[in-house]
Structures are given as C-alpha cells and as structure tokens.
Design an enzyme around this catalytic site. Structure first.
Site, PDB file in Angstrom:
ATOM      1  N   ARG A 165       0.822  -1.217   0.000  1.00  0.00           N
ATOM      2  CA  ARG A 165       0.000   0.000   0.000  1.00  0.00           C
ATOM      3  C   ARG A 165       0.858   1.271   0.000  1.00  0.00           C
ATOM      4  NH1 ARG A 165      -3.091  -3.486  -0.753  1.00  0.00           N
ATOM      5  NH2 ARG A 165      -5.246  -3.661  -0.036  1.00  0.00           N
ATOM      6  N   SER A 236     -10.611  -0.340   3.285  1.00  0.00           N
ATOM      7  CA  SER A 236      -9.882  -0.562   4.544  1.00  0.00           C
ATOM      8  C   SER A 236      -9.390   0.783   5.066  1.00  0.00           C
ATOM      9  CB  SER A 236      -8.655  -1.446   4.305  1.00  0.00           C
ATOM     10  OG  SER A 236      -9.015  -2.661   3.738  1.00  0.00           O
ATOM     11  N   GLU A 332      -4.854   3.895   6.200  1.00  0.00           N
ATOM     12  CA  GLU A 332      -4.505   3.635   4.796  1.00  0.00           C
ATOM     13  C   GLU A 332      -4.833   4.843   3.912  1.00  0.00           C
ATOM     14  OE1 GLU A 332      -6.522   1.409   1.526  1.00  0.00           O
ATOM     15  OE2 GLU A 332      -5.477  -0.257   2.454  1.00  0.00           O
TER      16      GLU A 332
HETATM   17  N1  EPU Z   1     -11.223 -10.341  10.361  1.00  0.00           N
HETATM   18  C1  EPU Z   1     -11.778 -10.155  11.611  1.00  0.00           C
HETATM   19  N2  EPU Z   1     -12.880  -9.350  11.727  1.00  0.00           N
HETATM   20  C2  EPU Z   1     -13.452  -8.753  10.672  1.00  0.00           C
HETATM   21  C3  EPU Z   1     -12.908  -8.963   9.386  1.00  0.00           C
HETATM   22  C4  EPU Z   1     -11.776  -9.737   9.250  1.00  0.00           C
HETATM   23  O1  EPU Z   1     -11.274 -10.679  12.603  1.00  0.00           O
HETATM   24  O2  EPU Z   1     -14.440  -8.016  10.866  1.00  0.00           O
HETATM   25  C5  EPU Z   1      -9.993 -11.111  10.255  1.00  0.00           C
HETATM   26  C6  EPU Z   1     -10.176 -12.499   9.710  1.00  0.00           C
HETATM   27  O3  EPU Z   1      -9.336 -13.352  10.458  1.00  0.00           O
HETATM   28  C7  EPU Z   1      -9.679 -12.434   8.289  1.00  0.00           C
HETATM   29  C8  EPU Z   1      -8.607 -11.371   8.397  1.00  0.00           C
HETATM   30  O4  EPU Z   1      -9.093 -10.452   9.385  1.00  0.00           O
HETATM   31  O5  EPU Z   1      -9.149 -13.655   7.892  1.00  0.00           O
HETATM   32  C9  EPU Z   1      -8.358 -10.623   7.104  1.00  0.00           C
HETATM   33  O6  EPU Z   1      -9.592 -10.091   6.618  1.00  0.00           O
HETATM   34  P1  EPU Z   1      -9.884  -9.945   5.044  1.00  0.00           P
HETATM   35  O7  EPU Z   1      -9.593 -11.230   4.348  1.00  0.00           O
HETATM   36  O8  EPU Z   1     -11.214  -9.332   4.864  1.00  0.00           O
HETATM   37  O9  EPU Z   1      -8.733  -8.975   4.533  1.00  0.00           O
HETATM   38  P2  EPU Z   1      -8.143  -7.634   5.159  1.00  0.00           P
HETATM   39  O10 EPU Z   1      -6.746  -7.922   5.592  1.00  0.00           O
HETATM   40  O11 EPU Z   1      -9.066  -7.023   6.140  1.00  0.00           O
HETATM   41  C10 EPU Z   1      -7.028  -6.849   2.917  1.00  0.00           C
HETATM   42  C11 EPU Z   1      -6.960  -5.570   2.165  1.00  0.00           C
HETATM   43  C12 EPU Z   1      -8.240  -5.349   1.359  1.00  0.00           C
HETATM   44  C13 EPU Z   1      -8.407  -6.519   0.394  1.00  0.00           C
HETATM   45  C14 EPU Z   1      -8.454  -7.832   1.213  1.00  0.00           C
HETATM   46  C15 EPU Z   1      -8.484  -9.053   0.329  1.00  0.00           C
HETATM   47  C16 EPU Z   1      -5.543  -4.090   3.479  1.00  0.00           C
HETATM   48  C17 EPU Z   1      -5.477  -2.910   4.388  1.00  0.00           C
HETATM   49  N3  EPU Z   1      -6.760  -4.451   3.094  1.00  0.00           N
HETATM   50  O12 EPU Z   1      -8.094  -6.703   3.850  1.00  0.00           O
HETATM   51  O13 EPU Z   1      -8.085  -4.156   0.609  1.00  0.00           O
HETATM   52  O14 EPU Z   1      -9.586  -6.377  -0.371  1.00  0.00           O
HETATM   53  O15 EPU Z   1      -7.258  -7.934   2.024  1.00  0.00           O
HETATM   54  O16 EPU Z   1      -7.248  -9.279  -0.251  1.00  0.00           O
HETATM   55  O17 EPU Z   1      -4.495  -4.645   3.140  1.00  0.00           O
HETATM   56  C18 EPU Z   1      -8.464  -1.804   0.767  1.00  0.00           C
HETATM   57  O18 EPU Z   1      -7.238  -1.669   0.738  1.00  0.00           O
HETATM   58  O19 EPU Z   1      -9.236  -0.810   0.831  1.00  0.00           O
HETATM   59  C19 EPU Z   1      -9.029  -3.136   0.739  1.00  0.00           C
HETATM   60  C20 EPU Z   1     -10.335  -3.359   0.858  1.00  0.00           C
END
Ligand code: EPU
Length: 337
Positions: A165, A236, A332
């Site tokens: 990012r 995010s 972010e």
């Molecule tokens: N989780 C929770 N609570 C929640 C949601 C998620 O505990 O309410 C935990 C779960 O364990 C899950 C983990 O967090 O496995 C990761 O969640 P998720 O797979 O939704 O991915 P993320 O890390 O929250 C990142 C990117 C997203 C991208 C997704 C999918 C960043 C900051 N965000 O989210 O990007 O779509 O992975 O690859 O790296 C963005 O940058 O705006 C964005 C949406």
C-alpha cells in the site's frame, strides 16, 4: 482549464463528507495539464491536492488550496511481444471499468483487482491490492508530469518503489507528479491467483478464466465491503501492520488465536480487522460515524458524519488497539487536515 471557488467536495470523496475546496479544477485534456503547471507557478504558496476517485481520502476540514480532479480518459493496447500485451490507460479512467474492459478484450491479469474503487491514476500511488495480487504484479510503467517543471517523466517499475500500500508517489513525491497514464503488462499465459480460500471454494472444479475469477472477486467484495455509492467509506481504513518475528512470538504467547501471515521479508502481517474486532468496535456507531457491521476495518459514514468525526473515531480505535496489543495502526487513506 476552469477554476471554481468554494466547490463542494462531497461527490469527490467516497466517504461523502461535506468538505469544500477554496479552489477546484478538473483536468480533462492534455492542455489542461500545461495550464495547471502555469497556474501553480503563479500561486507558489498555495497548497494543492490531486484527487482521482476520492476513494482513499478523508477530508477532516475544508481544503484551503486547489483541489485538482484528474479526469483524463482513454485506454488502448500499445504493444505486444511473445509473452505479453501492454495496455495503457489514462489516469482518470475508472479502475473497475478498466478491469472489466481488459477482461472483455480477452486479457488476464487484473481479475483479482476487480471492483476496487478509484481511478487508474490513483492505483499505483498506493499500490492497490486484493486477493493475492497487487498492482505492482502487472505494472509496466507510468507517465507523469513534474508539476514544478511541466516536464513529462516515465517511471519504470523500480522507480515507483512499490511496497505494501505504498509507492514513491505516496511516500516521497507527495503530489509533486501528476500521473497522466499507466501502462500494464499482461501475460499471455495467465498465472491465476486462486489461493484465497473464498476464491478456491467458489471456483470449485471450474476451469479458471479471468471472467470467472473476476465474478467471484466481485461477489466476495460485495458480501464483505459496503458499496460507497450506498454507504460512504474508503475501503480498509487501516493498513495491516507488519511486525518483526520476535514481536509476533510475544503477541502469540498472549493471544493464541491471533492470525498472522509470514511475508517474504520474514516479517509478519497481522490483520488489523482482527485486532480491531478484539477491541469490540465492529458495528459501533458514534453519531453518523461508525465501523461497518460486517468488517471491522472499514469506517463508514451513515449520513452526515464530518471528516473530523470519522477521524476522531479512527483515533479512538488506534488508541484501543495500542492499549490492548501495543501496536500502532496506521491509516490507509490520506487524511487531509
Ligand atoms: N477479520 C476479523 N474481523 C473482521 C474482518 C476480518 O477478525 O471483521 C480477520 C479475519 O481473520 C480475516 C482477516 O481479518 O481472515 C483478514 O480479513 P480480510 O480477508 O477481509 O482482509 P483484510 O486484511 O481485512 C485486505 C486488504 C483489502 C483486500 C483484502 C483481500 C488491506 C489494508 N486491506 O483486507 O483491501 O480487499 O485484504 O485481499 O491490506 C483496501 O485496501 O481498501 C481493501 C479493501
């Protein structure tokens, strides 16, 4: 180039906060860029801000300078070799529209990045990423105008200094360059990225195609993330923190369930959503500023929240995660204050 004064920015930021810009202009044609450089020279002390889709921005108050909305359009195949096709898109093209167009033309490589809000020109600035693919994976070069000299410069992959990012444009150049277009290199023999459990599950036994993966990614995103056209948000709101192995081991000793993903550089990426969830913020609402009920990483504007209110909530979240885990979350989006 036309400049308006006291322009509402509500439709230029996906949070939908009602900030105003002292001066505002839209860059639609190449000539506008040249005029902009002249205008900036005549107003050397005035701050300015480049805005694409406004999907990664939080205005905490009115902006006392010039907001420059990039609306340059156009996309085409510019070259081809045995392995790859090179496609150039103008900075103002809608990102998702561009992804769908590339898939419809028969090209693969961008499908995992379907439905990410924003524009083509903003995509390299924060090296957008989702479902195992980052922009850096299919990036070839970009063309940008130095806003001080008016000269066009081509940035190759290395010059962009991509990181999680992050890029040269976000961490070093700070708006000194106006990205005009981005050229992508798409492999003719696609390398499908299907290791995310949700993608693998929905694909099942079907043969992967760019179209299928794109449809799956769209459905996953729609089930987890709010549509900014319906509920203001900037995706995010925090980056997933990267910690050294030692820190991860210490944390794991106290929080056995904490998920973590080892990175190539041996650091561990912790899901900020999980950290925030453990502090019980999911679904929380303070006035119209809130945390999305289905995903703890997304701040939402339920109606008339101000940027200041959203930022206050973000700081409360940062403080609580700091207190519980000793980790400092970083926003972010660009917070404009
Ligand atoms: N989780 C929770 N609570 C929640 C949601 C998620 O505990 O309410 C935990 C779960 O364990 C899950 C983990 O967090 O496995 C990761 O969640 P998720 O797979 O939704 O991915 P993320 O890390 O929250 C990142 C990117 C997203 C991208 C997704 C999918 C960043 C900051 N965000 O989210 O990007 O779509 O992975 O690859 O790296 C963005 O940058 O705006 C964005 C949406």
């Amino acid at each position: 180039m036309h400049i308006t004064e006291n322009q509402s920015l509500q439709s230029y930021n996906s949070f939908g906060v009602a900030a105003k810009a002292r001066y505002f202009t839209v860059i639609k044609y190449d000539d506008d860029v040249a005029e902009l450089v002249k205008w900036l020279k005549q107003h050397p002390l005035l701050p300015y801000l480049l805005v694409g889709g406004g999907s990664n921005l939080l205005f905490t108050k009115d902006y006392q300078g010039l907001v420059i909305h990039i609306a340059l359009t156009g996309k085409q195949v510019v070259a081809e070799d045995t392995e790859s096709t090179y496609i150039r898109a103008a900075a103002g093209e809608n990102w998702h529209g561009f992804v769908l167009w590339s898939i419809a033309q028969g090209y693969a490589g961008l499908e995992n990045l379907s439905l990410i809000p924003g524009t083509v020109g903003a995509a390299p600035v924060q090296n957008i990423g989702a479902y195992g693919v980052e922009l850096t994976d299919c990036f070839f070069q970009l063309e940008a105008v130095d806003l001080q000299t008016g000269k066009m410069r081509v940035f190759d992959h290395a010059a962009c200094e991509f990181a999680y990012r992050d890029s040269y444009f976000k961490s070093v150049a700070h708006g000194g360059y106006l990205i005009v277009s981005v050229t992508f290199r798409l492999l003719k023999k696609p390398q499908w990225k299907m290791h995310y459990a949700d993608i693998a599950r929905q694909l099942g036994n079907q043969v992967p195609t760019a179209q299928r993966i794109s449809t799956i990614v769209i459905s996953i995103r729609q089930s987890k993330l709010p549509d900014p056209a319906v509920l203001g948000n900037a995706g995010s709101f925090f980056k997933n923190p990267l910690v050294e192995k030692q820190t991860w081991l210490l944390l794991r000793a106290s929080f056995q369930d904490m998920p973590a993903y080892e990175q190539l550089d041996k650091r561990y990426k912790l899901p900020a959503a999980w950290l925030i969830d453990q502090c019980h913020w999911k679904g929380y609402q303070q006035g119209d500023a809130g945390v999305y009920a289905k995903h703890a990483l997304v701040l939402v504007n339920h109606g008339t929240a101000t940027g200041e209110e959203l930022w206050l909530l973000a700081q409360q979240i940062i403080d609580s995660v700091q207190e519980k885990f000793g980790i400092t979350l970083e926003p972010e989006p660009s917070v404009i204050n």
